[in-house]
Design an enzyme around this catalytic site. Structure first.
Site, PDB file in Angstrom:
ATOM      1  N   CYS A  47     -11.281  -5.499  -7.273  1.00 38.56           N
ATOM      2  CA  CYS A  47     -11.496  -6.340  -6.070  1.00 38.56           C
ATOM      3  C   CYS A  47     -12.813  -5.775  -5.349  1.00 38.56           C
ATOM      4  O   CYS A  47     -13.122  -6.137  -4.493  1.00 38.56           O
ATOM      5  CB  CYS A  47     -10.313  -6.653  -5.381  1.00 38.56           C
ATOM      6  SG  CYS A  47      -9.207  -7.632  -6.127  1.00 38.56           S
ATOM      7  N   HIS A  86     -11.890  -5.552   4.032  1.00 37.44           N
ATOM      8  CA  HIS A  86     -11.262  -6.098   2.953  1.00 37.44           C
ATOM      9  C   HIS A  86     -10.091  -7.182   3.188  1.00 37.44           C
ATOM     10  O   HIS A  86     -10.193  -8.293   2.472  1.00 37.44           O
ATOM     11  CB  HIS A  86     -10.680  -5.068   1.752  1.00 37.44           C
ATOM     12  CG  HIS A  86     -10.233  -5.196   0.720  1.00 37.44           C
ATOM     13  ND1 HIS A  86     -10.994  -6.048  -0.312  1.00 37.44           N
ATOM     14  CD2 HIS A  86      -9.139  -5.289   0.235  1.00 37.44           C
ATOM     15  CE1 HIS A  86     -10.474  -6.177  -1.196  1.00 37.44           C
ATOM     16  NE2 HIS A  86      -8.963  -5.798  -1.328  1.00 37.44           N
ATOM     17  N   PHE A 132      -7.049  -2.702  -7.385  1.00 36.21           N
ATOM     18  CA  PHE A 132      -6.190  -2.260  -7.982  1.00 36.21           C
ATOM     19  C   PHE A 132      -6.857  -0.951  -8.781  1.00 36.21           C
ATOM     20  O   PHE A 132      -7.994  -0.763  -9.115  1.00 36.21           O
ATOM     21  CB  PHE A 132      -5.823  -3.154  -9.204  1.00 36.21           C
ATOM     22  CG  PHE A 132      -4.763  -4.391  -8.677  1.00 36.21           C
ATOM     23  CD1 PHE A 132      -4.380  -4.456  -7.491  1.00 36.21           C
ATOM     24  CD2 PHE A 132      -4.398  -5.178  -9.460  1.00 36.21           C
ATOM     25  CE1 PHE A 132      -3.272  -5.456  -6.983  1.00 36.21           C
ATOM     26  CE2 PHE A 132      -3.285  -6.321  -9.243  1.00 36.21           C
ATOM     27  CZ  PHE A 132      -2.917  -6.191  -7.705  1.00 36.21           C
ATOM     28  N   LYS A 145     -11.749 -13.358   3.901  1.00 35.18           N
ATOM     29  CA  LYS A 145     -10.838 -13.912   3.055  1.00 35.18           C
ATOM     30  C   LYS A 145      -9.764 -14.962   3.700  1.00 35.18           C
ATOM     31  O   LYS A 145      -9.224 -15.848   2.857  1.00 35.18           O
ATOM     32  CB  LYS A 145     -10.226 -12.908   2.143  1.00 35.18           C
ATOM     33  CG  LYS A 145     -10.643 -12.079   1.282  1.00 35.18           C
ATOM     34  CD  LYS A 145      -9.885 -10.748   0.491  1.00 35.18           C
ATOM     35  CE  LYS A 145     -10.948  -9.813  -0.235  1.00 35.18           C
ATOM     36  NZ  LYS A 145     -11.758  -9.213   0.709  1.00 35.18           N
ATOM     37  N   GLU A 192      -5.252  -0.369   5.414  1.00 35.53           N
ATOM     38  CA  GLU A 192      -6.653  -0.541   5.754  1.00 35.53           C
ATOM     39  C   GLU A 192      -6.698  -0.253   7.258  1.00 35.53           C
ATOM     40  O   GLU A 192      -7.761   0.353   7.617  1.00 35.53           O
ATOM     41  CB  GLU A 192      -7.532  -1.655   5.072  1.00 35.53           C
ATOM     42  CG  GLU A 192      -8.889  -1.883   5.670  1.00 35.53           C
ATOM     43  CD  GLU A 192      -9.536  -3.244   5.317  1.00 35.53           C
ATOM     44  OE1 GLU A 192     -10.652  -3.272   5.262  1.00 35.53           O
ATOM     45  OE2 GLU A 192      -8.545  -4.122   4.717  1.00 35.53           O
ATOM     46  N   HIS A 238      -9.661 -15.091  -1.911  1.00 35.98           N
ATOM     47  CA  HIS A 238      -9.944 -13.916  -2.500  1.00 35.98           C
ATOM     48  C   HIS A 238     -10.834 -14.087  -3.553  1.00 35.98           C
ATOM     49  O   HIS A 238      -9.820 -14.591  -4.640  1.00 35.98           O
ATOM     50  CB  HIS A 238      -8.748 -12.893  -2.870  1.00 35.98           C
ATOM     51  CG  HIS A 238      -8.808 -11.578  -3.010  1.00 35.98           C
ATOM     52  ND1 HIS A 238     -10.176 -11.098  -3.287  1.00 35.98           N
ATOM     53  CD2 HIS A 238      -7.966 -10.513  -3.139  1.00 35.98           C
ATOM     54  CE1 HIS A 238      -9.953  -9.626  -3.757  1.00 35.98           C
ATOM     55  NE2 HIS A 238      -8.973  -9.584  -3.234  1.00 35.98           N
ATOM     56  N   ALA A 261       1.034  -4.515   2.101  1.00 34.03           N
ATOM     57  CA  ALA A 261       0.806  -3.027   2.339  1.00 34.03           C
ATOM     58  C   ALA A 261      -0.772  -2.423   2.230  1.00 34.03           C
ATOM     59  O   ALA A 261      -1.159  -1.632   3.048  1.00 34.03           O
ATOM     60  CB  ALA A 261       1.109  -2.313   0.912  1.00 34.03           C
ATOM     61  N   THR A 320      -2.188  -8.765   2.091  1.00 35.09           N
ATOM     62  CA  THR A 320      -0.954  -8.398   1.416  1.00 35.09           C
ATOM     63  C   THR A 320      -0.365  -7.306   2.563  1.00 35.09           C
ATOM     64  O   THR A 320      -1.233  -6.623   3.397  1.00 35.09           O
ATOM     65  CB  THR A 320      -1.135  -7.617   0.174  1.00 35.09           C
ATOM     66  OG1 THR A 320      -1.998  -6.396   0.428  1.00 35.09           O
ATOM     67  CG2 THR A 320      -1.834  -8.504  -0.834  1.00 35.09           C
TER      68      THR A 320
END
Length: 409
Positions: free
Chosen positions: A163, A303, A397, A333, A314, A338, A309, A307
């Site tokens: 991403c 970003h 990822f 987003k 961030e 996304h 985590a 999520t």
């Protein structure tokens, strides 16, 4: 501080769920409402919502022969590239073709086509596979097709950092210009994440929001009630030029790309470093590369995937970099979903628009932030700012991070 050097952003081409031209996109982003909807292509899956590009006819844009041999991610990228060149008032036949590069970010291959072909193979119908199955699906083809379409004969490749791919591509393109390997680079990212395989796989990983009723409340970056992202799609292509080339042709500079940083968490295949160490490293590198300090930055496009985590990590990174008080933050987003490998490029383009308008668009669906990780996140309506510099962050990822520093002209 002195940076390595800046390159000019002289054109933008965008194909997004929010629209396909700067004015309509900005109007939609400024409204601050999510575009997530039920997606017929995902019907019957555990998560059946997405943000899709509307009113795009590849046949009318590209012609039936070209449109029919390309997959959707290539449709999006090629159309965005044409629009970027038009915006830059640039005709590549008038340039030295060997000095024009193409660097695109793509997070994955085209799973729509691969699923069809693998199904035929699994059914024992190997001779019925399409001869276009591979050439229309491999990630590098979007860069190759743009070169074929435009005549750009310089360095040509895609980068894949999940991403962060779109942002990584833009940083690599700047490096080519600063190394005098090119005069012009068409760069950005393209991805259609709305395949059933993609949606089902992310749902199994519990990465997607399951708040599907109503869909527009699903994506909630930095909110305490966040539970995952919403799939999207799109493309953004930026025309980057060496400053000397831009000046020589009298180009209008929309922004300057001044800094780039990249890092690896070296922590986990899918989870970010819990303290955001890798993201912080990339941001600090980008600021150093730009020759600026955190206090010089007037806006952050985060970003912000929603999520649990990812947002937590961030936020910690941004709070440390900006000594507890980041400048106005937005998370795009929340509105457009996304777009995976294209997300960083789309957000870089939106950051250029924010600098041009001296406004920060709002984040949708934010009610309450995590205690101890509160930032100045813009909500409800756009906020006027006085910003000469802005930061756009991306993570992926594999623990791959990228950060870009953009400056008003």
């Amino acid at each position: 501080m002195t940076g390595r050097g800046e390159v000019a952003v002289t054109g933008l081409g965008l194909v997004t769920p929010a629209g396909q031209d700067a004015e309509s996109i900005w109007k939609t982003m400024a409204a601050g409402r999510s575009l997530a909807r039920k997606d017929p292509d995902l019907a019957g899956l555990p998560v059946d919502i997405a943000c899709s590009v509307q009113d795009l006819d590849p046949v009318s844009e590209l012609g039936i022969r070209l449109a029919s041999r390309l997959d959707r991610f290539a449709h999006l990228g090629l159309i965005a590239a044409r629009r970027a060149l038009n915006d830059a008032r640039l005709s590549l036949p008038g340039c030295r073709p060997e000095r024009v590069g193409v660097v695109l970010g793509v997070g994955s291959n085209s799973l729509q086509t691969y699923v069809k072909e693998f199904t035929r193979l699994g059914e024992g119908r190997a001779t019925s596979l399409s001869p276009l199955g591979l050439p229309r699906s491999v990630p590098n083809m979007v860069a190759g097709e743009i070169a074929i379409d435009t005549g750009a004969c310089g360095p040509n490749f895609t980068v894949s950092s999940a991403c962060a791919s779109g942002a990584t591509a833009i940083g690599v393109a700047r490096d080519l210009l600063l190394a005098s390997a090119c005069d012009i680079v068409l760069t950005g990212g393209s991805e259609s994440a709305r395949s059933r395989m993609t949606a089902a796989s992310f749902a199994q990983m519990r990465a997607l929001s399951t708040r599907t009723e109503p869909p527009e409340l699903a994506c909630r970056p930095f909110d305490t009630d966040r539970d995952g992202f919403v799939l999207g799609e799109g493309a953004a292509v930026l025309v980057l030029e060496h400053p000397d080339h831009a000046r020589a042709r009298g180009a209008t500079v929309r922004a300057w790309l001044r800094g780039y940083g990249a890092s690896a968490d070296a922590h986990h295949p899918t989870s970010p470093h819990p303290q955001g160490a890798g993201a912080e490293q990339a941001i600090r590198q980008a600021l150093t590369d730009a020759g600026c300090t955190p206090g010089d930055v007037g806006h952050v496009n985060a970003h912000g995937t929603a999520t649990r985590a990812g947002d937590a990590a961030e936020a910690l990174a941004l709070l440390r970099v900006f000594n507890g008080a980041p400048p106005p933050v937005t998370a795009s987003k929340s509105i457009i979903g996304h777009a995976l490998g294209a997300a960083g490029a789309i957000e870089a383009a939106l950051t250029v628009l924010a600098l041009e308008r001296q406004e920060v668009p709002p984040t949708a669906n934010l009610v309450q932030q995590d205690t101890g990780r509160e930032m100045d996140i813009v909500t409800v309506r756009p906020r006027p700012v006085n910003a000469d510099l802005a930061l756009s962050t991306s993570c992926g990822f594999g623990g791959q991070n990228a950060a870009l520093v953009l400056a008003a002209p």
